[in-house]
Design a protein around this motif. Structure first.
Motif, mmCIF file in Angstrom:
data_model
loop_
_atom_site.group_PDB
_atom_site.id
_atom_site.type_symbol
_atom_site.label_atom_id
_atom_site.label_comp_id
_atom_site.label_asym_id
_atom_site.label_seq_id
_atom_site.Cartn_x
_atom_site.Cartn_y
_atom_site.Cartn_z
ATOM 1 N N TYR A 1 0.842 -1.203 0.000
ATOM 2 C CA TYR A 1 0.000 0.000 0.000
ATOM 3 C C TYR A 1 0.876 1.252 0.000
ATOM 4 C CZ TYR A 1 -4.066 2.886 1.202
ATOM 5 O OH TYR A 1 -5.065 3.825 1.181
ATOM 6 N N LEU A 2 1.886 1.253 0.830
ATOM 7 C CA LEU A 2 2.781 2.410 0.919
ATOM 8 C C LEU A 2 3.563 2.608 -0.376
ATOM 9 C CD1 LEU A 2 4.082 4.650 2.657
ATOM 10 C CD2 LEU A 2 5.742 2.958 3.426
ATOM 11 N N LEU A 3 3.967 1.515 -0.994
ATOM 12 C CA LEU A 3 4.723 1.604 -2.243
ATOM 13 C C LEU A 3 3.907 2.289 -3.335
ATOM 14 C CD1 LEU A 3 7.277 0.780 -3.865
ATOM 15 C CD2 LEU A 3 6.103 -1.347 -4.420
ATOM 16 N N CYS A 4 2.615 1.976 -3.396
ATOM 17 C CA CYS A 4 1.757 2.537 -4.439
ATOM 18 C C CYS A 4 1.231 3.922 -4.079
ATOM 19 C CB CYS A 4 0.574 1.606 -4.700
ATOM 20 S SG CYS A 4 1.018 0.030 -5.456
ATOM 21 N N ALA A 5 0.771 4.095 -2.834
ATOM 22 C CA ALA A 5 0.121 5.349 -2.446
ATOM 23 C C ALA A 5 1.098 6.381 -1.908
ATOM 24 C CB ALA A 5 -0.943 5.076 -1.388
ATOM 25 N N ARG A 6 2.274 5.915 -1.435
ATOM 26 C CA ARG A 6 3.278 6.787 -0.817
ATOM 27 C C ARG A 6 2.802 7.370 0.507
ATOM 28 N NH1 ARG A 6 5.952 10.041 -5.979
ATOM 29 N NH2 ARG A 6 6.390 8.206 -7.242
ATOM 30 N N VAL A 7 1.757 6.845 1.039
ATOM 31 C CA VAL A 7 1.300 7.182 2.394
ATOM 32 C C VAL A 7 0.798 5.902 3.042
ATOM 33 C CG1 VAL A 7 0.664 9.582 1.910
ATOM 34 C CG2 VAL A 7 -1.018 7.768 1.571
ATOM 35 N N ALA A 40 -6.754 -3.837 -11.427
ATOM 36 C CA ALA A 40 -6.282 -5.115 -10.882
ATOM 37 C C ALA A 40 -5.370 -4.907 -9.682
ATOM 38 C CB ALA A 40 -5.548 -5.900 -11.969
ATOM 39 N N ILE A 41 -4.527 -3.873 -9.731
ATOM 40 C CA ILE A 41 -3.627 -3.588 -8.611
ATOM 41 C C ILE A 41 -4.433 -3.148 -7.401
ATOM 42 C CG2 ILE A 41 -1.710 -2.140 -7.819
ATOM 43 C CD1 ILE A 41 -0.884 -4.152 -9.912
ATOM 44 N N VAL A 42 -5.433 -2.300 -7.633
ATOM 45 C CA VAL A 42 -6.284 -1.833 -6.537
ATOM 46 C C VAL A 42 -6.984 -3.018 -5.870
ATOM 47 C CG1 VAL A 42 -8.277 -0.406 -5.928
ATOM 48 C CG2 VAL A 42 -6.622 0.430 -7.608
ATOM 49 N N ARG A 43 -7.524 -3.933 -6.680
ATOM 50 C CA ARG A 43 -8.212 -5.107 -6.125
ATOM 51 C C ARG A 43 -7.244 -6.040 -5.414
ATOM 52 N NH1 ARG A 43 -10.601 -5.261 -11.292
ATOM 53 N NH2 ARG A 43 -9.622 -7.274 -11.722
ATOM 54 N N LEU A 44 -6.031 -6.170 -5.955
ATOM 55 C CA LEU A 44 -5.022 -7.028 -5.332
ATOM 56 C C LEU A 44 -4.689 -6.538 -3.921
ATOM 57 C CD1 LEU A 44 -2.787 -9.275 -5.561
ATOM 58 C CD2 LEU A 44 -1.269 -7.425 -6.305
ATOM 59 N N VAL A 45 -4.374 -5.254 -3.796
ATOM 60 C CA VAL A 45 -3.999 -4.714 -2.487
ATOM 61 C C VAL A 45 -5.177 -4.764 -1.527
ATOM 62 C CG1 VAL A 45 -3.175 -2.650 -1.280
ATOM 63 C CG2 VAL A 45 -2.199 -3.273 -3.493
ATOM 64 N N GLY A 47 -7.485 -7.006 -1.512
ATOM 65 C CA GLY A 47 -7.576 -8.389 -1.070
ATOM 66 C C GLY A 47 -6.519 -8.750 -0.042
ATOM 67 N N LEU A 48 -5.325 -8.191 -0.196
ATOM 68 C CA LEU A 48 -4.247 -8.471 0.744
ATOM 69 C C LEU A 48 -4.492 -7.863 2.117
ATOM 70 C CD1 LEU A 48 -1.226 -7.865 -1.665
ATOM 71 C CD2 LEU A 48 -1.962 -10.073 -0.749
ATOM 72 N N LEU A 49 -5.282 -6.789 2.169
ATOM 73 C CA LEU A 49 -5.500 -6.065 3.422
ATOM 74 C C LEU A 49 -6.819 -6.407 4.101
ATOM 75 C CD1 LEU A 49 -4.182 -2.496 2.499
ATOM 76 C CD2 LEU A 49 -3.083 -4.220 3.914
ATOM 77 N N ARG A 50 -7.542 -7.397 3.614
ATOM 78 C CA ARG A 50 -8.807 -7.766 4.248
ATOM 79 C C ARG A 50 -8.567 -8.189 5.701
ATOM 80 N NH1 ARG A 50 -13.129 -8.717 0.727
ATOM 81 N NH2 ARG A 50 -12.877 -7.214 -0.989
ATOM 82 N N GLU A 62 -1.483 -17.797 -4.928
ATOM 83 C CA GLU A 62 -2.845 -17.458 -5.323
ATOM 84 C C GLU A 62 -2.958 -15.991 -5.703
ATOM 85 O OE1 GLU A 62 -7.432 -17.445 -3.573
ATOM 86 O OE2 GLU A 62 -5.813 -18.398 -2.432
ATOM 87 N N ALA A 63 -2.278 -15.138 -4.942
ATOM 88 C CA ALA A 63 -2.298 -13.707 -5.254
ATOM 89 C C ALA A 63 -1.639 -13.444 -6.606
ATOM 90 C CB ALA A 63 -1.576 -12.922 -4.158
#
Length: 332
Positions: A1-7, A40-45, A47-50, A62-63
């Motif tokens: 999340y931090l890598l993509c959003a920078r926050v 797809a990236i938004v859905r991936l992250v 899913g990882l943070l559920r 699976e991811a």
């Protein structure tokens, strides 16, 4: 999340509150920070943070499989997926204007001499806000901060403007934001020197990274915001004329030309004018958008009349149409 959003996804005043948020609060969507990311990236992250383990991917494999399938342009959906990936800046009537803005920002990012401000003029519905949004990717690629001051912010005092500046800098990963956060705290909101402080803060940050600040609907700006924006541009230009290092700043001011309140009295101002699409222009836009010339005339007429020549609305209506057709095909 931090890598993509920078926050980070969560902020809290203390550690117990932060831990509680991590346990119970769904993370805000990455799309709030990075509208340019593939879905797809938004859905991936996401899913990882559920929060519930059973809702997350069972393994890294699976991811990875999910990501590979979501990003693969299979022949079955290639035609249907093409429309959402197209942006108006790359299409008919807008490529030249977008290139103009990109060149201006790259010049500012490099510290080269040139205009510190671009006025984007056009009637309502001509796509001014949309084309500036298309610059977000260019700004991020150049390590910069994209700061959007929307109509609600420009109509009031400077606190909403300062908040917009803080959001844009946080998203870009800028450091040294504590002083601005303190100014935005309730106890500091009666400070009378906010205009001078904010201007100095912005110019100082241009040493760390290039900034693009967009003041939207400037014809609706309050006198306070109007004066601040013009003073900011003047200070940036003064630094250039005096031979000091040019602030790496590009200010884009969007306005409707028929509104006197939005008049800009700045020397050397670069002006870019946009017009709403004509009926024929709207149809040409749609044909290129869908990649074919034999679209039903009834569809062209319906989309053209509904959009009123607004390129952004044409794009959104087209995306919605593709979504409806895709869902219908899936059910059949």
């Amino acid at each position: 999340y931090l890598l993509c959003a920078r926050v980070f996804p969560f902020k809290a005043p203390d550690t117990p509150t932060l831990l509680k948020m991590h346990l119970e609060t769904p993370a805000p969507s990455l799309a709030r920070h990075r509208q340019d990311l593939p879905a797809a990236i938004v859905r991936l992250v996401d899913g990882l943070l559920r929060k519930k383990p059973e809702e997350r991917f069972s393994s890294a494999a699976e991811a990875l499989k999910f990501l590979g399938e979501a990003m693969k342009p299979s022949s079955a959906r290639e035609g249907r997926a093409r429309t959402p990936e197209i942006t108006p800046g790359s299409l008919v009537h807008r490529g030249t204007q977008l290139s103009f803005l990109e060149d201006r920002f790259r010049a500012a990012a490099s510290g080269a001499s040139g205009d510190s401000c671009v006025a984007l003029e056009g009637p309502q519905g001509s796509g001014k806000t949309r084309i500036v949004e298309e610059l977000r990717g260019t700004v991020q690629v150049n390590g910069g901060a994209f700061i959007e001051v929307n109509r609600i912010a420009v109509e009031g005092h400077l606190l909403p403007v300062a908040s917009a500046v803080l959001r844009g800098l946080e998203t870009s990963g800028a450091s040294g934001l504590e002083s601005l956060r303190e100014r935005l705290a309730p106890r500091s909101q009666d400070s009378g020197d906010l205009p001078d402080f904010l201007e100095g803060f912005i110019l100082e940050k241009t040493v760390e990274k290039p900034l693009l600040i967009h003041f939207d609907d400037f014809q609706s700006a309050s006198e306070t915001v109007r004066r601040f924006a013009l003073e900011l541009v003047h200070s940036a230009s003064e630094g250039q004329m005096r031979g000091t290092r040019r602030p790496r700043l590009l200010v884009v001011i969007s306005r409707r030309p028929d509104e006197k309140r939005g008049d800009l009295r700045l020397s050397g101002l670069a002006t870019l004018r946009l017009e709403s699409f004509s009926r024929d222009g709207s149809k040409a836009y749609l044909k290129q958008l869908f990649g074919q010339d034999d679209l039903p005339e009834t569809v062209l007429d319906l989309l053209t009349e509904t959009s009123g020549g607004n390129p952004g609305l044409l794009l959104e209506l087209s995306r919605e149409l593709v979504g409806v057709v895709t869902r219908a095909l899936a059910k059949s």
